[in-house]
Design a protein around this motif. Sequence first.
Motif, PDB file in Angstrom:
ATOM      1  N   THR A 104       0.994  -0.963   0.537  1.00 21.15           N
ATOM      2  CA  THR A 104      -0.408   0.034   0.130  1.00 21.15           C
ATOM      3  C   THR A 104       0.493   1.181  -0.184  1.00 21.15           C
ATOM      4  O   THR A 104       2.423   1.114  -0.555  1.00 21.15           O
ATOM      5  N   ILE A 105       0.170   2.873   0.292  1.00 22.84           N
ATOM      6  CA  ILE A 105       0.909   4.088   0.181  1.00 22.84           C
ATOM      7  C   ILE A 105       0.687   4.278   1.930  1.00 22.84           C
ATOM      8  O   ILE A 105      -0.183   4.609   2.181  1.00 22.84           O
ATOM      9  N   VAL A 106       1.963   4.501   2.029  1.00 22.77           N
ATOM     10  CA  VAL A 106       1.723   4.819   3.638  1.00 22.77           C
ATOM     11  C   VAL A 106       2.722   6.596   4.219  1.00 22.77           C
ATOM     12  O   VAL A 106       3.549   6.480   3.227  1.00 22.77           O
ATOM     13  N   LEU A 156      17.329   4.534  12.445  1.00 28.12           N
ATOM     14  CA  LEU A 156      16.772   5.005  11.780  1.00 28.12           C
ATOM     15  C   LEU A 156      15.501   5.476  12.392  1.00 28.12           C
ATOM     16  O   LEU A 156      15.074   4.580  13.243  1.00 28.12           O
ATOM     17  N   PRO A 157      15.356   7.028  13.303  1.00 26.71           N
ATOM     18  CA  PRO A 157      13.880   6.817  13.941  1.00 26.71           C
ATOM     19  C   PRO A 157      12.323   7.185  13.494  1.00 26.71           C
ATOM     20  O   PRO A 157      12.101   8.113  12.487  1.00 26.71           O
ATOM     21  N   ILE A 158      11.755   6.469  13.498  1.00 27.33           N
ATOM     22  CA  ILE A 158      11.463   5.979  12.032  1.00 27.33           C
ATOM     23  C   ILE A 158       9.909   6.266  12.472  1.00 27.33           C
ATOM     24  O   ILE A 158       9.624   5.012  13.598  1.00 27.33           O
ATOM     25  N   GLY A 159       8.731   7.092  12.149  1.00 32.89           N
ATOM     26  CA  GLY A 159       7.649   6.650  12.454  1.00 32.89           C
ATOM     27  C   GLY A 159       6.767   6.476  11.216  1.00 32.89           C
ATOM     28  O   GLY A 159       6.758   6.141  10.137  1.00 32.89           O
ATOM     29  N   ILE A 160       6.060   5.444  10.996  1.00 28.47           N
ATOM     30  CA  ILE A 160       4.873   5.078  10.253  1.00 28.47           C
ATOM     31  C   ILE A 160       3.114   5.718  10.897  1.00 28.47           C
ATOM     32  O   ILE A 160       2.880   5.081  11.160  1.00 28.47           O
ATOM     33  N   ALA A 161       2.736   5.728   9.725  1.00 29.13           N
ATOM     34  CA  ALA A 161       0.817   6.328   9.519  1.00 29.13           C
ATOM     35  C   ALA A 161       0.708   5.842   7.957  1.00 29.13           C
ATOM     36  O   ALA A 161       1.258   6.159   7.196  1.00 29.13           O
ATOM     37  N   GLU A 182       6.101  -8.183   2.768  1.00 32.65           N
ATOM     38  CA  GLU A 182       5.719  -7.707   1.680  1.00 32.65           C
ATOM     39  C   GLU A 182       3.852  -7.883   2.523  1.00 32.65           C
ATOM     40  O   GLU A 182       3.841  -8.405   3.763  1.00 32.65           O
ATOM     41  N   LEU A 183       3.136  -7.226   2.271  1.00 33.71           N
ATOM     42  CA  LEU A 183       1.620  -7.311   3.542  1.00 33.71           C
ATOM     43  C   LEU A 183       1.304  -8.279   3.589  1.00 33.71           C
ATOM     44  O   LEU A 183       1.042  -9.019   1.810  1.00 33.71           O
ATOM     45  N   LEU A 210       4.099  -2.344  12.009  1.00 36.10           N
ATOM     46  CA  LEU A 210       3.014  -2.357  10.978  1.00 36.10           C
ATOM     47  C   LEU A 210       1.267  -2.675  11.036  1.00 36.10           C
ATOM     48  O   LEU A 210       1.170  -2.462  10.610  1.00 36.10           O
ATOM     49  N   ALA A 211       1.173  -1.726  12.613  1.00 34.04           N
ATOM     50  CA  ALA A 211       0.260  -1.428  12.870  1.00 34.04           C
ATOM     51  C   ALA A 211      -0.363  -0.629  11.649  1.00 34.04           C
ATOM     52  O   ALA A 211      -1.396  -1.480  11.147  1.00 34.04           O
ATOM     53  N   ALA A 212       0.492   0.939  11.511  1.00 33.74           N
ATOM     54  CA  ALA A 212      -0.329   1.326  10.392  1.00 33.74           C
ATOM     55  C   ALA A 212      -0.546   0.678   8.624  1.00 33.74           C
ATOM     56  O   ALA A 212      -1.333   0.857   8.583  1.00 33.74           O
ATOM     57  N   PRO A 213       0.157   0.343   8.192  1.00 30.79           N
ATOM     58  CA  PRO A 213       0.563  -0.586   6.974  1.00 30.79           C
ATOM     59  C   PRO A 213      -0.774  -1.262   7.215  1.00 30.79           C
ATOM     60  O   PRO A 213      -1.831  -1.157   6.185  1.00 30.79           O
ATOM     61  N   LEU A 214      -1.039  -2.432   8.209  1.00 31.07           N
ATOM     62  CA  LEU A 214      -1.784  -3.280   7.877  1.00 31.07           C
ATOM     63  C   LEU A 214      -2.847  -3.190   8.208  1.00 31.07           C
ATOM     64  O   LEU A 214      -4.183  -3.289   7.720  1.00 31.07           O
ATOM     65  N   ALA A 215      -3.349  -1.315   8.814  1.00 27.67           N
ATOM     66  CA  ALA A 215      -4.360  -0.643   8.108  1.00 27.67           C
ATOM     67  C   ALA A 215      -4.982  -0.134   7.361  1.00 27.67           C
ATOM     68  O   ALA A 215      -6.102  -0.160   7.380  1.00 27.67           O
ATOM     69  N   SER A 216      -3.829   0.087   6.505  1.00 22.98           N
ATOM     70  CA  SER A 216      -4.311   0.847   5.554  1.00 22.98           C
ATOM     71  C   SER A 216      -4.540  -0.084   4.399  1.00 22.98           C
ATOM     72  O   SER A 216      -5.050   0.685   3.203  1.00 22.98           O
ATOM     73  N   LEU A 217      -4.512  -1.738   4.509  1.00 23.99           N
ATOM     74  CA  LEU A 217      -5.214  -2.424   3.934  1.00 23.99           C
ATOM     75  C   LEU A 217      -6.630  -1.999   3.588  1.00 23.99           C
ATOM     76  O   LEU A 217      -7.236  -2.247   2.671  1.00 23.99           O
TER      77      LEU A 217
END
Length: 415
Positions: A142-144, A274-279, A333-334, A353-360
């Motif tokens: 997806t796109i996040v 690397l200080p990463i956040g994903i939304a 891969e999701l 992975l919470a946001a990528p999974l929710a983006s589905l």
Amino acid sequence: VKFMKLTKRSFLLVITLIAVFALNSLAFAETLVHWQHHSPARNEMVEKFAREFEALNPGVKIEFESIPLSDYYTKLLPAIAAGSGPDVFQLRAGDVPRYRNYGVIQELKIDHAQALEDFVPGSYGYLIENEKFYGLPTDVQTIVLFYNTEIFEELGMTEVPTTWDELIATALLIKDVEDGVMYRMGLAHGNYGPAILTLMAQTGTEFQDAKGKTLFNNPQGKEGFKFAVDWITEYGVEDPNFGSRWTAFREGELGMVFAHPAMLGSFRNSHPDLPIGIAEVPAYTEGGTRTNIMTNWAYVTSSGTKNADLASRWIEFLTSKEAQRKWTIETGELPSRIALIEDPELLEHEPLLAAPLASLESAIPYPFEALSQMDKAVRDAISKVIIAGETVDQAFDWLGKEAEKVYKEVILDEL
């Protein structure tokens, strides 16, 4: 003496029966040839799954070939045309309708109603026709929104943007320009097709009808396209001359970037700290959906396979809940199964992975069947504005005509 002779005869009879049984077993052994595009992690996982499937199905052999993506289609198409192709293989989801129409793939022998319940809707849009599945989804992306948590903390920002307005406001705070020189970008899409199309989709536009007619050349579609251009031309939060957006993000010189979730592994491999956040990607307006573009592949069955039932069982095994959980952990891969969107094991393994999974749940299929050609068209349309100096109207009008041209040249082509 008679007893010894009888024993010898019996022994010879047993040996003969064993030999006949062995020959019959070989004659009735089932072999499935499986092809897909290569990556080291993907290759290793399929090999493991093949051995597991063989153990569960004595007498079955999976012959697996992993082919570099650059060579995949150039090898696959001639093999199919010659009738020597694999029994099970991967196709980009958007290719499935065309290959179905060519008659080179067949309906899967699965429970249609159950599959509709099990898989994320965005992943099978191209895979069904007349209540029949012609493939099951794999390699989902997806796109996040990736963001640098350290930069957010440095600027005192505690909230991740959830709307377009907030996205630009945040990006303007992050960007660092001195004497006309960009030292840190606030936001980037890199002219990437699925990212641009995500912005267009969020405005509610349609894209293309079943006959290739452009539907996105309207005020809504143009607004999404213009917003992508405005990151560069109006707000100055993205600089095409800054270099690779991936390098910039790794080096802390980019605050936010639209990307596939699989980039998490890439970032971690090169920069573990690397200080990463994903939304999820911000919505068009307050309370709007987080619509984003999904890209994925599908496992399909050749119309020439000798055992369609076994091929379908192998595909179901590859896309099972258990297999997809392992797949996500090992490859990045999701999953395409709804049951894994809030899977505790996946989230424990990687909380990001919470946001990528929710983006589905908000994802829609890539809106054009000719993915690579349309990705190039979208990039070229953006470049027409920011490099060639054309107006947004001119570039967007060109994109609409180019979409119809691509459809005629690619989708109406034959094997």
